[in-house]
Design a protein around this motif. Structure first.
Motif, PDB file in Angstrom:
ATOM      1  N   UNK A 163       0.949  -1.389  -0.108  1.00 22.18           N
ATOM      2  CA  UNK A 163       0.097  -0.112   0.084  1.00 22.18           C
ATOM      3  C   UNK A 163       0.801   1.572   0.161  1.00 22.18           C
ATOM      4  N   UNK A 164       0.325   2.716  -0.831  1.00 15.77           N
ATOM      5  CA  UNK A 164       0.943   3.361  -1.441  1.00 15.77           C
ATOM      6  C   UNK A 164       1.477   4.189   0.725  1.00 15.77           C
ATOM      7  N   UNK A 165       2.968   4.510   0.735  1.00 18.07           N
ATOM      8  CA  UNK A 165       3.120   5.359   2.727  1.00 18.07           C
ATOM      9  C   UNK A 165       2.867   6.679   2.029  1.00 18.07           C
ATOM     10  N   UNK A 166       2.633   7.435   2.634  1.00 19.04           N
ATOM     11  CA  UNK A 166       3.180   8.945   3.006  1.00 19.04           C
ATOM     12  C   UNK A 166       3.676   9.919   3.801  1.00 19.04           C
ATOM     13  N   UNK A 167       5.377  10.525   3.569  1.00 17.30           N
ATOM     14  CA  UNK A 167       6.200  10.899   4.759  1.00 17.30           C
ATOM     15  C   UNK A 167       5.364  12.289   5.195  1.00 17.30           C
ATOM     16  N   UNK A 168       4.815  12.953   5.777  1.00 11.44           N
ATOM     17  CA  UNK A 168       5.520  14.687   5.962  1.00 11.44           C
ATOM     18  C   UNK A 168       6.501  14.992   7.046  1.00 11.44           C
ATOM     19  N   UNK A 169       7.756  14.656   5.906  1.00 10.09           N
ATOM     20  CA  UNK A 169       9.429  15.398   5.948  1.00 10.09           C
ATOM     21  C   UNK A 169       9.006  16.570   6.876  1.00 10.09           C
ATOM     22  N   UNK A 170       8.042  17.278   6.352  1.00  8.41           N
ATOM     23  CA  UNK A 170       8.545  19.294   7.567  1.00  8.41           C
ATOM     24  C   UNK A 170       9.565  18.722   8.075  1.00  8.41           C
ATOM     25  N   UNK A 171       9.493  18.299   9.255  1.00  3.73           N
ATOM     26  CA  UNK A 171      10.822  18.383  10.309  1.00  3.73           C
ATOM     27  C   UNK A 171      12.029  18.119   9.775  1.00  3.73           C
ATOM     28  N   UNK A 172      12.142  17.330   8.937  1.00  5.28           N
ATOM     29  CA  UNK A 172      13.577  16.907   8.183  1.00  5.28           C
ATOM     30  C   UNK A 172      14.373  17.483   7.509  1.00  5.28           C
TER      31      UNK A 172
END
Ligand SMILES: Cc1ncc(COP(=O)(O)O)c(C=O)c1O
Length: 398
Positions: A163-172
């Motif tokens: 299943x597709x995974x979305x990562x919110x990477x704003x902090x990184x």
């Protein structure tokens, strides 16, 4: 350089001359259905050269084929959820798994069914068990806002079972983490934060290697109009060359401030990734410039601290050149149901600090005087933040 200019050009046109109607119609058709570019420019809601330039730059930084920019991080997340309906018209309510904690606005969007998705909240260890053949997306934030916990992206992708995974990477930021390299399908940024970097831009962007999905994302942007303004795209572009310097310097200062905070009697606990974290050096290339800490005096001490700071700005948002300090339970995560907030570790005495580019000594001096005031103002009985109003408009979230 090929344009013969040193700084990126900025085009404000909302519409473009179309001398050849046949070419115009063909270009409009392509752009309205999600093409990234066309021979004839039509209208800036369909395609905008400065925005495309920013998208190209961010895609490169994330090691992605595509990036699609929006008016804000929330508009970007909304667009991803809307594409689930475009990609799976057979689904009445696409099934989405989401992991807490996550930015309060994202939590609110997912929790209120506004996008027509069926959202199930899960813990990282339960993803493999809760995944269904019809799960269309898994959403997680790492580092998480505001607890700064890190999730193992490769483990999450394995548990997602395709299943597709979305990562919110704003902090990184792409300086510290590139989720697509670890198997994620989408990486999302609130460009309002480190990418803009100076507290003067609102924007969002999502990158991916999936061609069909990128076309769907552009299609959704065309029809909803959640476009990034060219000036905002230009400011983000202008800020990208200094992104690595800003992130590294703020990370160094944050690491030093963690030692300082750990020595303060008014601070009960500091949440900051450990120097021996197993993901440091593999998934995350640095510990970042956000720090959360728990005040021994609880909510009253937090109120006093926010009033007493002089150099740090008491404000929501993060990733700016200047240091911002805020109270997640009362502000960024106020809209999250209280029991969920507490379960996620967002307490009444928690403070989040986004360290900027000021000197470590000046910041420590400011925090020391503010913590001293906070320590004397905390009564024995702690209050909680004001009760939630169910009708809180989402524009109040940040
Ligand atoms: C981690 C994270 N993601 C998304 C958002 C939403 O971004 P924006 O405020 O640009 O809509 C925020 C905002 O604070 C955030 O912190």
């Amino acid at each position: 350089m090929e344009l013969g200019v040193h700084a990126a050009p900025l085009d404000f046109s909302s519409t473009y001359p179309i001398p050849d109607l046949d070419e115009g119609t063909a270009s409009l058709h392509a752009l309205a259905h999600g093409a990234a570019d066309a021979p004839q420019k039509i209208y800036s809601r369909l395609q905008q050269p400065t925005v495309s330039r920013f998208e190209g730059a961010l895609a490169k930084l994330e090691g992605a084929e595509h990036a699609v920019a929006y008016a804000s991080g929330m508009a970007a997340l909304t667009a991803v959820l809307m594409t689930l309906r475009v990609r799976h018209p057979e689904d009445d309510r696409p099934h989405v798994l989401a992991l807490r904690p996550i930015y309060g606005g994202s939590d609110h969007l997912l929790d209120h069914g506004l996008t027509g998705c069926q959202v199930e909240w899960v813990k990282p260890e339960d993803v493999a068990r809760k995944i269904r053949p019809e799960t269309r997306l898994i959403i997680a934030e790492t580092p998480a806002n505001p607890t700064l916990k890190w999730l193992d992206i490769e483990q999450l992708v394995a548990d997602a079972n395709g299943a597709p995974v979305l990562i919110d990477s704003t902090f990184a930021t792409p300086v510290l983490q590139t989720p697509l390299a670890h198997g994620a399908t989408f990486v999302l940024h609130s460009a309002t934060k480190f990418l803009g970097g100076h507290g003067d831009v609102l924007g969002g962007i999502v990158a991916s290697n999936d061609d069909e999905w990128a076309a769907a994302m552009r299609h959704v942007r065309v029809v909803t109009g959640a476009c990034l303004h060219p000036m905002a795209a230009w400011l983000c572009l202008r800020s990208l060359p200094t992104l690595p310097l800003r992130v590294r310097r703020a990370t160094e200062t944050a690491t030093a401030l963690v030692d300082f905070l750990n020595r303060q009697p008014a601070v009960a606990r500091v949440d900051y990734p450990r120097a021996d974290h197993p993901l440091l050096g593999s998934q995350m290339l640095g510990r970042g410039s956000l720090i959360s800490f728990e005040l021994t005096g609880g909510y009253e001490a937090a109120v006093a601290l926010m009033k007493a700071v002089k150099l740090c700005t008491p404000a929501v948002s993060l990733g700016s050149t200047d240091t911002l300090i805020q109270h997640p339970a009362g502000l960024t995560h106020h809209v999250v149901p209280e029991d969920q907030r507490i379960e996620a570790g967002i307490t009444a005495g928690m403070i989040r600090l986004s360290v900027g580019l000021e000197s470590e000594e000046d910041l420590a001096r400011d925090l020391a005087q503010a913590l001293a005031i906070a320590a004397t103002s905390a009564p024995a009985e702690n209050r909680e933040p004001a009760a939630q109003d169910a009708a809180t408009p989402s524009s109040e979230m940040a």
